[in-house]
Design an enzyme around this catalytic site. Sequence first.
Site, PDB file in Angstrom:
ATOM      1  N   ASP A 201       0.758  -1.150   0.068  1.00 12.30           N
ATOM      2  CA  ASP A 201       0.014  -0.041  -0.171  1.00 12.30           C
ATOM      3  C   ASP A 201       0.821   1.200   0.045  1.00 12.30           C
ATOM      4  O   ASP A 201       1.873   1.382   0.770  1.00 12.30           O
ATOM      5  CB  ASP A 201      -0.903  -0.076   1.226  1.00 12.30           C
ATOM      6  CG  ASP A 201      -1.957   1.064   1.497  1.00 12.30           C
ATOM      7  OD1 ASP A 201      -2.500   1.391   0.599  1.00 12.30           O
ATOM      8  OD2 ASP A 201      -1.636   2.197   2.360  1.00 12.30           O
TER       9      ASP A 201
ATOM     10  N   GLU B 292       1.168  -0.488  -5.058  1.00 12.58           N
ATOM     11  CA  GLU B 292       0.112   0.650  -5.314  1.00 12.58           C
ATOM     12  C   GLU B 292       0.989   1.733  -5.468  1.00 12.58           C
ATOM     13  O   GLU B 292       1.314   2.305  -4.439  1.00 12.58           O
ATOM     14  CB  GLU B 292      -0.881   0.812  -4.378  1.00 12.58           C
ATOM     15  CG  GLU B 292      -1.985   1.940  -4.722  1.00 12.58           C
ATOM     16  CD  GLU B 292      -2.305   2.471  -3.403  1.00 12.58           C
ATOM     17  OE1 GLU B 292      -3.603   3.146  -3.506  1.00 12.58           O
ATOM     18  OE2 GLU B 292      -1.743   2.352  -2.482  1.00 12.58           O
TER      19      GLU B 292
END
Length: 665
Positions: free
Chosen positions: A344, A397
Amino acid sequence: MTRPASPKPKYLPFGSEAGNGQPRQPAAPPEPPGGPGPALTPQDLYLFNEGSHVRLYEKLGSHPATRDGQAGYQFAVWAPNADYVAVVGDFNGWDKGANRLAPVGSSGVWAGFVPGVTNGTMYKYHVAAPGGFTAEKTDPFAFHCEIPPKHAAVTWDMGYEWHDDEWMAGRGKKIAQDAPVSIYEVHLGSWMREADPPYHSLSYRDVAPKLAAYCRDMGFTHVEFLPITEYPFFGSWGYQTTGYFAATSRFGTPQDLMYLIDTLHQAGVGVILDWVPSHFATDAWALAKFDGTACYEHADPQQGFHPDWGSFIFNYGRHEVRSFLLSSALFWLDKYHIDGIRVDAVASMLYLNYSRKEGEWTPNRYGGQENIEAIEFLRRFNQEVYQHYPDVQTIAEESTSWGMVSRPTYAGGLGFGYKWDMGWMHDTLRYIAEDPIHRKYHQNDLTFRMLYAYHENFVLPLSHDEVVHGKGPLWDKCAGDEWQKYAGLRLLFGYMWGMTGKKLLFQGGEIAQRREWRSEESVDWHLLQHAPHEGVQRWVRDLNHAYAAEPALHELDNQPGGFDWIDCADANASVLSFVRRGKTGEELIVCVLNFTPVPRPGYRVGVPSAGFWKEILNSDAGLYWGSNLGNSGGVFAEPTAMHGQPFSVTITLPPLAAVFFKGRG
């Protein structure tokens, strides 16, 4: 009432004479006598302090052990600034004077053995440091914790009998660059809840057969779980982590999660974990200021505190922190058979000035904005993952144009297997929100992607971030009246599945949910009793199965040979057409997309070869709640050159529709 400390400590500290209560401080503890249990060796401590230990979960934390014939648990924790550390818990009445740990040389580790402690016992570390700092801390290496908002660590045996040998033996091929990878992004707390009040979330075991059967039926190849590492605040969806080695106890025990993953594997569905090494929760009982100093976080607030999320940022330049994070990543692959790790907020790690104004960030040693230590960590993370688990994938990401995110470290890249294509997502969602009458002025929003499509190994994401915080559901992003919204959503999915790149869709999108995602509520499964919602779901199912069945739609997802525009210039009609190819080139798929609500009979499209072009998918079909315009199963090519192709077909192009034709190369 706190009882006084015993004259003789009820522990056997590493490096002490048994029972004399006067711990020595050797360079490293000796091999523990009298039975099994993980031993902290000089090599362990060297690698830990060097930043190279990737299996710390086998040595730090709490582990069952036997010492001098006494069964109990060994405890070890890193607290380099502490001058006193004790383990407290149910077994000693939470008495900070009962079971003191001993420092292990100059490693910063404190360790000791407590007899009589059994599996399932709650505990914490009492940490005291110079300056009057005292705190009771949850074990950073705990395998299990109390159900939030309680937060004590729990001793836990991680044994489990797996039944996924067949899956594990071949899983690498299922997530490879030439495989059909269709990811279903799931928030376990809200995917499906109990049918009756108070509508609790389903447990790991209760959700297992339902989720496995659903993914298999729908054709999703993998599930990606929003973070299930332990976290205190439910509303953070797991992104404010406190336990990097503990699955959240909200839904059950570690073995219950293993059962869920095992069940998915036996159904042929892989599991990707959303992992958050970019920042962590500031709760005082967790990692924050662990020994009164910035142990895990960077001491400089311009590098150690995230202004957007109110969380601490790891100190990637500290060796022990790197060992901690690398061990966390490998832990999930080792103990839980995870098939992929999605990292993330990579962009927030790469840039020192991420979300900071001038004067609010500290440049690197060369005066630049790049976080050199974080870059080195990410490269090391990918190297370690692929060295130890070459059949899994890492996914970034990363929301900027940072180069070579999914290229090997030896070539100068970050080393990820895949990268989310955030640019595609933003451009596409902006385009479908335009009134169809204006779309001809925005055709480049759809065509621009192919200028960079092969710079990375891309995943096309329509994730949870796009259906919260006032952004609305995917259904409502589509312009037009109610019918056009359903048709537009089917068209969006057709475009997504036809384009190069692996696929990711968040729960609820596949049934055209008409409200924003709420983490406290279930997906609106009741909508499936209505034809337009059932039609969208059927369309996604058929797209997934066609994507898997047709090599042309997935084999060359990240190679230029897998895609060619036929016509990307018909902006006045807002129509796109392209061809997809597989490795052999024997079978081709031509995709034609009409982004207006105007039916276009007699529309001519160039095709690469002669013969019959079978209509294999049509989002306007009646079974999807479309207007049922189509091409009666297919069309024959004519020897009339068009769009730079030697042949062409004349088709009926339905309104707001994606039509796929299959022919021979």
